[in-house]
Design a protein around this motif. Structure first.
Motif, short mmCIF file in Angstrom:
data_model
loop_
_atom_site.label_atom_id
_atom_site.label_comp_id
_atom_site.label_asym_id
_atom_site.label_seq_id
_atom_site.Cartn_x
_atom_site.Cartn_y
_atom_site.Cartn_z
N UNK A 1 0.84 -1.20 0.00
CA UNK A 1 0.00 0.00 0.00
C UNK A 1 0.87 1.25 0.00
N UNK A 2 0.29 2.36 -0.42
CA UNK A 2 1.08 3.58 -0.60
C UNK A 2 1.12 4.46 0.64
N UNK A 3 0.36 4.10 1.67
CA UNK A 3 0.23 4.97 2.85
C UNK A 3 0.82 4.26 4.06
N UNK A 4 1.42 5.02 4.95
CA UNK A 4 2.00 4.46 6.17
C UNK A 4 1.61 5.31 7.36
N UNK A 5 1.24 4.66 8.46
CA UNK A 5 0.91 5.39 9.68
C UNK A 5 2.18 5.90 10.36
N UNK A 6 2.04 6.98 11.11
CA UNK A 6 3.19 7.50 11.86
C UNK A 6 3.25 6.94 13.28
N UNK A 7 2.20 6.22 13.70
CA UNK A 7 2.22 5.65 15.04
C UNK A 7 0.83 5.44 15.60
N UNK A 8 0.80 5.13 16.89
CA UNK A 8 -0.46 4.88 17.59
C UNK A 8 -1.24 6.18 17.78
N UNK A 9 -2.54 6.11 17.66
CA UNK A 9 -3.43 7.24 17.94
C UNK A 9 -4.02 7.10 19.34
N UNK A 10 -4.66 5.96 19.62
CA UNK A 10 -5.20 5.71 20.96
C UNK A 10 -5.44 4.22 21.14
N UNK A 11 -5.69 3.84 22.39
CA UNK A 11 -6.12 2.49 22.74
C UNK A 11 -7.42 2.64 23.52
N UNK A 12 -8.44 1.86 23.14
CA UNK A 12 -9.73 1.92 23.83
C UNK A 12 -9.99 0.58 24.51
N UNK A 13 -10.40 0.65 25.79
CA UNK A 13 -10.65 -0.56 26.58
C UNK A 13 -12.01 -0.47 27.26
N UNK A 198 5.25 4.36 18.64
CA UNK A 198 5.26 3.84 17.27
C UNK A 198 5.58 2.35 17.23
N UNK A 199 5.47 1.67 18.38
CA UNK A 199 5.79 0.24 18.45
C UNK A 199 4.52 -0.60 18.60
N UNK A 200 4.55 -1.78 17.99
CA UNK A 200 3.57 -2.82 18.29
C UNK A 200 4.33 -4.14 18.37
N UNK A 201 4.08 -4.89 19.44
CA UNK A 201 4.69 -6.20 19.61
C UNK A 201 3.63 -7.26 19.33
#
Length: 321
Positions: A1-13, A198-201
């Motif tokens: 894909x041509x688009x890339x995210x710059x990082x996390x926006x939020x986490x909802x729980x 900007x991390x995801x494990x």
């Protein structure tokens, strides 16, 4: 894909009692309540947003608190740990602070040069405080109860538990995430230039039962898009690759699309704009119940259903009574 995210926006729980939730994230963790609104799909419950002073993307944890909600179960197909970024010299302070607040904390452990302290919130949500060795340039909420020098800088990372990483890794490539490292059954991916926020494990746990999303579990993980045009293009690319994506939804403070990654976790792409000052001043964020225009005619009814929240004075510096 041509688009890339710059990082996390939020986490909802999902949470249980809303006052208990607010007390923990405001008074124990020292975040700011930047928006008090409702679940737009179930306006009888709050949607509470916590973050830095202005609720900037990448600083946000949000909750749907249902008093009396059953407890969830951590397992595969969901985000099992949400990590928050703190200064490297503050881990010891946080260990003492959390213990003094009656929070059971684990031992500080180091992975890939990062010190981490794990614990749970009152509903059992898996949390960690992580200190990145290169630091975190983001500013903390400096009027909060926690001293600014120790304050949380924002999200550090999320951990997704899956039975197999292959398909999840392939989707992450389409989101612009790059493979960074492997530590046993843990795979790290980074967005943009990497660093905290900007991390995801991805944790591969094939023998762990499927998770259950309820109180104490993450509902979804949101990634950043700079604007609506980028989001719309991204949606079309996801649809073109066979992903089942929602229409673009108006969340008042950002626009959203939702889809699931192959391992089962619900993901969102959220725009950076318009932000939380769209309907109230910076100093008064979170102070009043805010509703979208289509729910305003039911304000009195909604207000009667919602329990009142007691917020610390620090949440609204300079606001008059």
């Amino acid at each position: 894909m041509s688009i890339a995210t710059s990082g996390l926006h939020h986490v909802t729980a999902i949470a249980g009692d809303p006052q208990r939730n607010a007390d923990f994230y405001l008074r124990t963790l020292g975040l700011r309540l930047v928006k008090t609104t409702v679940n737009f799909d179930d306006p009888g419950t709050y949607h509470l947003y916590y973050g830095d002073e202005a609720g900037r993307p990448g600083s946000l944890m949000t909750f749907f608190p249902w008093k009396g909600a059953p407890s969830g179960r951590h397992g595969t197909g969901q985000a099992t740990t949400t990590a928050l970024s703190v200064p490297e010299a503050s881990i010891g302070w946080w260990k003492q602070h959390l213990a003094a607040q009656g929070v059971e904390v684990g031992q500080v452990h180091n992975r890939d040069g990062e010190d981490a302290l794990t614990f749970q919130d009152p509903d059992g949500l898996g949390l960690a405080l992580v200190a990145h060795p290169q630091g975190d340039p983001r500013a903390p909420w400096d009027d909060g109860i926690v001293p600014a020098e120790h304050g949380i800088r924002g999200l550090h990372s999320v951990t997704l538990s899956v039975t197999d990483e292959t398909a999840t890794a392939a989707m992450f490539d389409g989101l612009g995430l790059s493979f960074a490292a492997q530590d046993g059954n843990r795979f790290r991916f980074t967005a943009g230039e990497g660093g905290p926020g900007a991390f995801v494990d991805v944790l591969v746990t094939p023998d762990v039962p499927q998770g259950l999303v309820a109180a104490g579990a993450v509902h979804h993980v949101a990634w950043r898009a700079p604007d609506e045009a980028t989001q719309a293009t991204w949606r079309e690319e996801l649809l073109g690759s066979g992903v089942d994506v929602t229409s673009i939804l108006d969340r008042q403070y950002f626009r959203s699309i939702y889809f699931r990654e192959p391992g089962g976790t619900l993901l969102e792409i959220a725009t950076d704009e318009p932000g939380f000052t769209a309907d109230e001043p910076l100093l008064e964020l979170g102070r009043a119940l805010k509703l979208p225009p289509w729910l305003e005619p039911k304000r009195d009814e909604i207000d009667r259903m919602l329990p009142k929240l007691n917020l610390p004075a620090e949440n609204n510096p300079g606001a008059t009574a």
